[in-house]
Design a protein around this motif. Structure first.
Motif, PDB file in Angstrom:
ATOM      1  N   GLY A   1      11.012 -10.391  12.592  1.00  0.00           N
ATOM      2  CA  GLY A   1       9.902  -9.414  13.245  1.00  0.00           C
ATOM      3  C   GLY A   1      10.053  -7.925  13.267  1.00  0.00           C
ATOM      4  N   THR A   2      11.072  -7.545  13.412  1.00  0.00           N
ATOM      5  CA  THR A   2      11.251  -6.235  13.717  1.00  0.00           C
ATOM      6  C   THR A   2      11.385  -5.467  12.099  1.00  0.00           C
ATOM      7  OG1 THR A   2      12.882  -6.329  15.581  1.00  0.00           O
ATOM      8  CG2 THR A   2      13.411  -4.603  14.203  1.00  0.00           C
ATOM      9  N   ALA A   3      11.870  -6.280  11.341  1.00  0.00           N
ATOM     10  CA  ALA A   3      11.890  -5.435  10.009  1.00  0.00           C
ATOM     11  C   ALA A   3      10.452  -5.731   9.247  1.00  0.00           C
ATOM     12  CB  ALA A   3      12.800  -6.531   8.930  1.00  0.00           C
ATOM     13  N   SER A   4       9.826  -6.786   9.659  1.00  0.00           N
ATOM     14  CA  SER A   4       8.396  -6.810   9.043  1.00  0.00           C
ATOM     15  C   SER A   4       7.247  -5.315   9.661  1.00  0.00           C
ATOM     16  CB  SER A   4       7.555  -7.984   9.569  1.00  0.00           C
ATOM     17  OG  SER A   4       8.256  -8.950   8.852  1.00  0.00           O
ATOM     18  N   ILE A   5       7.705  -5.352  11.080  1.00  0.00           N
ATOM     19  CA  ILE A   5       6.954  -4.190  11.519  1.00  0.00           C
ATOM     20  C   ILE A   5       7.299  -2.740  10.911  1.00  0.00           C
ATOM     21  CG2 ILE A   5       6.584  -2.810  13.758  1.00  0.00           C
ATOM     22  CD1 ILE A   5       6.932  -5.522  15.267  1.00  0.00           C
ATOM     23  N   ALA A   6       8.573  -2.683  11.179  1.00  0.00           N
ATOM     24  CA  ALA A   6       9.140  -1.340  10.352  1.00  0.00           C
ATOM     25  C   ALA A   6       8.532  -1.184   9.034  1.00  0.00           C
ATOM     26  CB  ALA A   6      10.477  -1.279  10.508  1.00  0.00           C
ATOM     27  N   LEU A   7       8.561  -2.307   8.158  1.00  0.00           N
ATOM     28  CA  LEU A   7       8.183  -2.026   6.760  1.00  0.00           C
ATOM     29  C   LEU A   7       6.588  -2.037   6.523  1.00  0.00           C
ATOM     30  CD1 LEU A   7      10.479  -4.740   5.226  1.00  0.00           C
ATOM     31  CD2 LEU A   7      10.541  -2.298   4.435  1.00  0.00           C
ATOM     32  N   GLN A   8       6.044  -2.702   7.382  1.00  0.00           N
ATOM     33  CA  GLN A   8       4.353  -2.474   7.222  1.00  0.00           C
ATOM     34  C   GLN A   8       3.774  -1.232   7.713  1.00  0.00           C
ATOM     35  OE1 GLN A   8       3.093  -5.926   9.384  1.00  0.00           O
ATOM     36  NE2 GLN A   8       3.496  -7.404   8.061  1.00  0.00           N
ATOM     37  N   ARG A   9       4.614  -0.768   8.913  1.00  0.00           N
ATOM     38  CA  ARG A   9       4.395   0.578   9.300  1.00  0.00           C
ATOM     39  C   ARG A   9       4.453   1.582   7.965  1.00  0.00           C
ATOM     40  NH1 ARG A   9       6.941   5.047  11.078  1.00  0.00           N
ATOM     41  NH2 ARG A   9       6.263   6.528  12.586  1.00  0.00           N
ATOM     42  N   HIS A  10       5.739   1.386   7.798  1.00  0.00           N
ATOM     43  CA  HIS A  10       6.172   2.529   6.522  1.00  0.00           C
ATOM     44  C   HIS A  10       5.126   2.678   5.235  1.00  0.00           C
ATOM     45  CE1 HIS A  10       8.976   5.050   4.346  1.00  0.00           C
ATOM     46  NE2 HIS A  10       8.917   4.087   3.278  1.00  0.00           N
ATOM     47  N   VAL A  11       4.783   1.228   4.861  1.00  0.00           N
ATOM     48  CA  VAL A  11       4.077   1.210   3.433  1.00  0.00           C
ATOM     49  C   VAL A  11       2.666   1.632   3.834  1.00  0.00           C
ATOM     50  CG1 VAL A  11       5.733  -0.361   2.552  1.00  0.00           C
ATOM     51  CG2 VAL A  11       3.570  -1.218   3.732  1.00  0.00           C
ATOM     52  N   GLY A  12       2.105   1.231   5.274  1.00  0.00           N
ATOM     53  CA  GLY A  12       0.823   1.724   5.352  1.00  0.00           C
ATOM     54  C   GLY A  12       0.669   3.167   5.433  1.00  0.00           C
ATOM     55  N   ARG A  13       1.775   3.954   6.432  1.00  0.00           N
ATOM     56  CA  ARG A  13       1.753   5.417   6.216  1.00  0.00           C
ATOM     57  C   ARG A  13       1.677   6.248   4.859  1.00  0.00           C
ATOM     58  NH1 ARG A  13       5.759   8.187   9.404  1.00  0.00           N
ATOM     59  NH2 ARG A  13       4.087  10.267   8.777  1.00  0.00           N
ATOM     60  N   ALA A  14       2.650   5.389   3.708  1.00  0.00           N
ATOM     61  CA  ALA A  14       2.901   6.098   2.825  1.00  0.00           C
ATOM     62  C   ALA A  14       1.580   6.090   1.611  1.00  0.00           C
ATOM     63  CB  ALA A  14       3.955   5.513   1.956  1.00  0.00           C
ATOM     64  N   ALA A  15       0.636   4.967   1.847  1.00  0.00           N
ATOM     65  CA  ALA A  15      -0.496   4.942   1.032  1.00  0.00           C
ATOM     66  C   ALA A  15      -1.451   6.094   1.335  1.00  0.00           C
ATOM     67  CB  ALA A  15      -1.287   3.550   1.535  1.00  0.00           C
ATOM     68  N   SER A  16      -2.142   6.671   0.465  1.00  0.00           N
ATOM     69  CA  SER A  16      -2.833   7.538   0.385  1.00  0.00           C
ATOM     70  C   SER A  16      -4.502   7.226   0.419  1.00  0.00           C
ATOM     71  CB  SER A  16      -2.558   8.578  -0.777  1.00  0.00           C
ATOM     72  OG  SER A  16      -2.716   7.719  -2.065  1.00  0.00           O
ATOM     73  N   SER A  17      -5.086   6.228   0.282  1.00  0.00           N
ATOM     74  CA  SER A  17      -6.462   5.658   0.108  1.00  0.00           C
ATOM     75  C   SER A  17      -6.480   4.423   0.573  1.00  0.00           C
ATOM     76  CB  SER A  17      -6.737   6.017  -1.230  1.00  0.00           C
ATOM     77  OG  SER A  17      -6.166   5.130  -2.050  1.00  0.00           O
ATOM     78  N   PRO A  18      -7.774   4.131   1.059  1.00  0.00           N
ATOM     79  CA  PRO A  18      -8.022   2.548   1.386  1.00  0.00           C
ATOM     80  C   PRO A  18      -7.553   1.689   0.253  1.00  0.00           C
ATOM     81  CG  PRO A  18      -9.736   3.907   2.236  1.00  0.00           C
ATOM     82  CD  PRO A  18      -8.831   4.755   1.196  1.00  0.00           C
ATOM     83  N   THR A  19      -8.079   2.024  -1.173  1.00  0.00           N
ATOM     84  CA  THR A  19      -7.607   1.193  -2.310  1.00  0.00           C
ATOM     85  C   THR A  19      -6.125   0.955  -2.310  1.00  0.00           C
ATOM     86  OG1 THR A  19      -9.527   1.995  -3.487  1.00  0.00           O
ATOM     87  CG2 THR A  19      -7.504   0.913  -4.875  1.00  0.00           C
ATOM     88  N   GLU A  20      -5.232   2.045  -2.000  1.00  0.00           N
ATOM     89  CA  GLU A  20      -4.043   1.889  -2.032  1.00  0.00           C
ATOM     90  C   GLU A  20      -3.439   0.861  -1.069  1.00  0.00           C
ATOM     91  OE1 GLU A  20       0.046   4.518  -3.066  1.00  0.00           O
ATOM     92  OE2 GLU A  20      -1.870   5.405  -2.610  1.00  0.00           O
ATOM     93  N   LEU A  21      -4.126   1.122   0.221  1.00  0.00           N
ATOM     94  CA  LEU A  21      -3.573   0.397   1.416  1.00  0.00           C
ATOM     95  C   LEU A  21      -3.839  -0.892   0.864  1.00  0.00           C
ATOM     96  CD1 LEU A  21      -5.344   1.957   4.369  1.00  0.00           C
ATOM     97  CD2 LEU A  21      -2.834   1.702   4.038  1.00  0.00           C
ATOM     98  N   LYS A  22      -4.733  -1.584   0.277  1.00  0.00           N
ATOM     99  CA  LYS A  22      -4.973  -2.919   0.112  1.00  0.00           C
ATOM    100  C   LYS A  22      -3.958  -3.513  -0.917  1.00  0.00           C
ATOM    101  CE  LYS A  22      -9.297  -1.886  -0.542  1.00  0.00           C
ATOM    102  NZ  LYS A  22     -10.710  -1.958  -0.875  1.00  0.00           N
ATOM    103  N   GLN A  23      -3.720  -2.482  -2.064  1.00  0.00           N
ATOM    104  CA  GLN A  23      -2.856  -2.698  -3.066  1.00  0.00           C
ATOM    105  C   GLN A  23      -1.333  -3.083  -2.442  1.00  0.00           C
ATOM    106  OE1 GLN A  23      -3.362   0.621  -5.326  1.00  0.00           O
ATOM    107  NE2 GLN A  23      -4.820  -0.321  -7.001  1.00  0.00           N
ATOM    108  N   VAL A  24      -0.824  -1.949  -1.512  1.00  0.00           N
ATOM    109  CA  VAL A  24       0.366  -2.215  -1.272  1.00  0.00           C
ATOM    110  C   VAL A  24       0.683  -3.374   0.021  1.00  0.00           C
ATOM    111  CG1 VAL A  24       1.001   0.377  -1.555  1.00  0.00           C
ATOM    112  CG2 VAL A  24       0.016  -0.652   0.691  1.00  0.00           C
ATOM    113  N   PHE A  25      -0.381  -3.843   0.781  1.00  0.00           N
ATOM    114  CA  PHE A  25      -0.217  -4.839   1.375  1.00  0.00           C
ATOM    115  C   PHE A  25      -0.374  -6.117   0.722  1.00  0.00           C
ATOM    116  CE2 PHE A  25      -1.020  -1.550   4.897  1.00  0.00           C
ATOM    117  CZ  PHE A  25       0.169  -1.878   5.675  1.00  0.00           C
ATOM    118  N   SER A  26      -0.999  -6.085  -0.407  1.00  0.00           N
ATOM    119  CA  SER A  26      -1.019  -7.309  -1.203  1.00  0.00           C
ATOM    120  C   SER A  26       0.528  -7.755  -1.664  1.00  0.00           C
ATOM    121  CB  SER A  26      -1.975  -7.168  -2.134  1.00  0.00           C
ATOM    122  OG  SER A  26      -3.490  -7.160  -1.650  1.00  0.00           O
TER     123      SER A  26
END
Length: 386
Positions: free
Chosen positions: A110-135
């Motif tokens: 759980g701790t690793a998932s939270i840190a990784l999801q927060r990091h990749v979400g902040r790194a994304a620069s647009s709504p399209t990229e958010l959907k891509q990285v979380f996929s």
């Protein structure tokens, strides 16, 4: 932009797989060892619940910690906890220690998932990229849920339970290898006058509450399918291997749709995809009990996998757009806490309900609830809050 998998993201996904596979493999080996030692099914049920229980209580502290310290510190702590948990089972393969291993490996995941999801979400620069990285990121748990149990099972058969736990203890160390070169993002600078307040203040935001309710409804469907299909198959005299194949079709479909989403991210909106997923899930739940042949149950399983597999990237993309950047870790933590609390309690509720209204009735009731909830997506709007 291209929906291809970037090297930096690939390394983070590999790290996620290593930590998650440790937990998934331990979750297979620990109950099997407990049963071999003569413990009851009830004791094994408690042991399995502990894997999710830690994530309920550690989610919010982990989210706040990630908001303060970024990516590497939470991942480092997760690696230590997972390695310690599986390592203790190597040294002391007894039931109380297996319970500790469940708590530590579950909390680490759980701790690793939270840190990784927060990091990749902040790194994304647009709504399209958010959907891509979380996929792409959502593929990690699907892979680890196969790799961990498969590797643990092989080790149990060839090297015993201690050998399996030893392999699980080594996996998180590879996670640190993948994440150690990751570039930390700059600290979030809060807007002038922005009040942090307690985590629960996030629930005052109507869009966030709406998103969590949608997520809970759809994640409950995942739990329903996992719980009901084996019972339904058993009632109809379907063999264990065929039941496993039906559930496997669901998992494969869920993973494949997550591979496709990055290629289509610019063409779909989160709210539309969630509405489609809820409507499709309600429809499949309505007809599933009428499918008596294993082939048709498998087709329903595939359709459900496609619908539910598309949900997490859309939920995570929306979550990062409607919550303040300085509180992404807490927002992700609230979501994980809700899902894991549901995973602990819902199977018991489904079992009780099945005894009263029948196992088919559970499908219909939950499907009706999801169908009624499709209107929630109509008011779901994206856009970052301050």
């Amino acid at each position: 932009m291209s929906g291809g998998l970037k090297p930096e993201l690939a390394r983070l996904i590999a790290a996620q797989i290593c930590v998650h596979a440790c937990m998934a493999g331990t979750r297979l080996a620990a109950p099997l060892l407990a049963l071999k030692q003569g413990y009851s099914e009830a004791a094994v049920g408690v042991l399995l619940a502990l894997f999710a229980l830690t994530q309920v209580f550690l989610a919010l502290p982990s989210g706040r910690y990630a908001d303060r310290h970024g990516l590497k510190r939470p991942i480092g702590l997760a690696v230590i906890a997972a390695t310690l948990g599986a390592g203790l089972a190597v040294a002391f393969p007894i039931f109380p220690v297996l319970c500790v291993a469940a708590l530590l490996t579950g909390g680490a995941t759980g701790t690793a998932s939270i840190a990784l999801q927060r990091h990749v979400g902040r790194a994304a620069s647009s709504p399209t990229e958010l959907k891509q990285v979380f996929s792409w990121l959502a593929i990690g748990p699907a892979v680890s849920n196969f790799v961990g149990p498969f590797a643990a099972g092989l080790m149990i058969d060839n090297a015993g339970f201690r050998g399996a736990f030893l392999l699980m203890a080594l996996l998180p160390m590879f996670a640190w290898y993948w994440v150690r070169t990751a570039q930390e993002l700059p600290p979030v600078i809060r807007a002038e006058g922005e009040q942090h307040g307690p985590t629960w203040n996030l629930l005052r935001e109507p869009m966030f509450r709406r998103l969590l309710l949608i997520n809970w409804l759809l994640s409950s469907c995942w739990d329903v399918h996992t719980f009901v299909v084996p019972v339904l198959g058993h009632e109809r005299g379907i063999s264990a291997s065929v039941i496993g194949t039906i559930l496997g079709c669901f998992a494969i479909a869920a993973a494949l749709v997550r591979v496709a989403i990055p290629l289509l991210a610019s063409q779909v909106k989160e709210s539309q995809m969630l509405m489609w997923a809820m409507a499709a899930t309600a429809l499949v739940f309505g007809i599933y009990p009428f499918m008596h042949a294993s082939l048709f149950m498998g087709l329903c399983s595939v359709a459900l996998g496609i619908a539910l597999g598309s949900v997490q990237p859309m939920i995570m993309s929306t979550l990062h757009q409607i919550t303040p950047e300085s509180r992404h870790g807490e927002a992700v933590a609230l979501r994980i806490m809700l899902i894991n609390a549901s995973s602990v309690g819902m199977p018991m509720l489904f079992g009780a309900a099945g005894a009263v209204i029948g196992i088919s009735g559970v499908f219909w009731v939950v499907g009706a609830a999801v169908g009624a909830g499709t209107h929630l997506t109509r008011g779901l709007k994206s856009g970052r809050t301050s």
